[in-house]
Design a protein around this motif. Sequence first.
Motif, PDB file in Angstrom:
ATOM      1  N   UNK A 190       0.830  -1.208   0.000  1.00 65.49           N
ATOM      2  CA  UNK A 190       0.000   0.000   0.000  1.00 65.49           C
ATOM      3  C   UNK A 190       0.863   1.255   0.000  1.00 65.49           C
ATOM      4  N   UNK A 191       1.916   1.253   0.806  1.00 64.31           N
ATOM      5  CA  UNK A 191       2.754   2.447   0.926  1.00 64.31           C
ATOM      6  C   UNK A 191       3.435   2.791  -0.386  1.00 64.31           C
ATOM      7  N   UNK A 192       3.982   1.795  -1.080  1.00 67.80           N
ATOM      8  CA  UNK A 192       4.672   2.098  -2.339  1.00 67.80           C
ATOM      9  C   UNK A 192       3.688   2.555  -3.407  1.00 67.80           C
ATOM     10  N   UNK A 249      -5.441   3.288  -6.161  1.00 67.83           N
ATOM     11  CA  UNK A 249      -6.686   2.584  -5.818  1.00 67.83           C
ATOM     12  C   UNK A 249      -6.379   1.182  -5.307  1.00 67.83           C
ATOM     13  N   UNK A 250      -5.383   0.543  -5.920  1.00 61.83           N
ATOM     14  CA  UNK A 250      -4.963  -0.752  -5.396  1.00 61.83           C
ATOM     15  C   UNK A 250      -4.355  -0.583  -4.002  1.00 61.83           C
ATOM     16  N   UNK A 251      -3.604   0.493  -3.811  1.00 61.74           N
ATOM     17  CA  UNK A 251      -3.066   0.791  -2.490  1.00 61.74           C
ATOM     18  C   UNK A 251      -4.177   0.995  -1.474  1.00 61.74           C
ATOM     19  N   UNK A 252      -5.232   1.682  -1.891  1.00 61.70           N
ATOM     20  CA  UNK A 252      -6.380   1.912  -0.999  1.00 61.70           C
ATOM     21  C   UNK A 252      -7.049   0.598  -0.616  1.00 61.70           C
ATOM     22  N   UNK A 253      -7.142  -0.338  -1.584  1.00 60.36           N
ATOM     23  CA  UNK A 253      -7.720  -1.654  -1.287  1.00 60.36           C
ATOM     24  C   UNK A 253      -6.911  -2.353  -0.196  1.00 60.36           C
ATOM     25  N   UNK A 254      -5.584  -2.291  -0.306  1.00 55.96           N
ATOM     26  CA  UNK A 254      -4.741  -2.909   0.722  1.00 55.96           C
ATOM     27  C   UNK A 254      -4.961  -2.241   2.078  1.00 55.96           C
ATOM     28  N   UNK A 255      -5.172  -0.928   2.077  1.00 55.67           N
ATOM     29  CA  UNK A 255      -5.433  -0.216   3.323  1.00 55.67           C
ATOM     30  C   UNK A 255      -6.739  -0.702   3.960  1.00 55.67           C
ATOM     31  N   UNK A 256      -7.775  -0.870   3.142  1.00 56.28           N
ATOM     32  CA  UNK A 256      -9.055  -1.365   3.666  1.00 56.28           C
ATOM     33  C   UNK A 256      -8.903  -2.780   4.215  1.00 56.28           C
TER      34      UNK A 256
END
Length: 416
Positions: free
Chosen positions: A81-83, A302-309
Amino acid sequence: MNSTGPLITNDAVSFGLLALILALIMHTANNAGPRWKRFYSIVPMLLICYLIPSLLNTFGVISSKGSGLWTIAKNYFLPAALVLMTLSIDLKAIMRLGDKAIIMFLVGTVGIVIGGPLAILIMSMFSPETVGGVGPEAVWRGLATLAGSWIGGGANQAAMLELYQYNPANYSAMVTVDIIVANIWMAFLLWGAGNNAKVDRWLGADTTAIDDVKRRLEEYHGREKLELDLPRLTAIFAIAFGTVGLCHLLGDVLAPFFKAIPATSESILANHFFWIVIVSTTMGLGLSFTRFNKLEGAGASKFGSLFIYLLVVIIGTKMDVMKIVEQPGLILVGIIWMSIHSGLLIIVAKIIRAPFFFLAVGSKANVGGAASAPIIAAAFHPSLAPVGVLLAVLGYALGTYGAMLCAWLMSLAAPV
């Protein structure tokens, strides 16, 4: 509350259930009717993502005990998510956020340092036995581990346990206070993140700098929109998990290296997770200066946001609301302590007109560290996640020193 163990013990089944719950929440929040819209206008979606798994844990459907889901989330989803969320970051815009972010972070640290001894003083007025004890049994020694956790993180907490030699048999009670109180506060912050416009109006906050960062990213999305085809999807996947691999490789080398040096053996530099956070963030920032930043147009963040969720729903499984009744005295000490921390943040935010974003991220950079500060930051906007990481790293640096000062003050405040 199931004494025979959780209903679901298979991590794959638990993860599948959490994924279905996340999809259902996403659907009701974005595609459902007006009743759902009214509901989510009051209770933010991210808070629901946190609360439902906590209820599943409380009522024995799933459990974080013996589960490897948090390890996977922390070691895989978080660096990925961070990257991805720093891939297209505008560093100049981040720098323009100004000094209020640092001020609120430091206020949060001060709130923890003074909150501990004040909580002991208040509690000793009507329940001195709760915060008393002598030698290794002295409660202030255990609370010192809490200070290490709430200013820095797990490594600082372990350092305080070793330094003040608190009775390990009683340590689980401090861990319970840490988890329960920190997670209750996180729930309030998630609510505030979902209603930040209202909170900012109440604070009289100047949100110009934050709005500028959001506007720049939205303009970039509109200008650089790309089709998400298989090659770009593969590139996003490769960058995310190639970075995860590099994080762990360097962590495996650097953490033992600093562990072997006496001067740094007990410092955050000897912590493997520290290097995961540092390397993933640095990689994202480095790639933001290359042509790979164009992958943001295909939806990298958006993929990073998915990992955050996914991180949020898994963190939720660590919360058991019934644990509150098991250590009521110590839980109350923790609540008083956190109330002093949060109250000081609110007062200063009101005085300097700091946005709620700075209050929330400044608090979680102390209390939650790198595992949750970027989650809170991303709840405001994906482009702001690096702010949470940078402040959390600062928290790691201050954690041991701040916790030692707090422990000394608590030793003075503790009843004899």
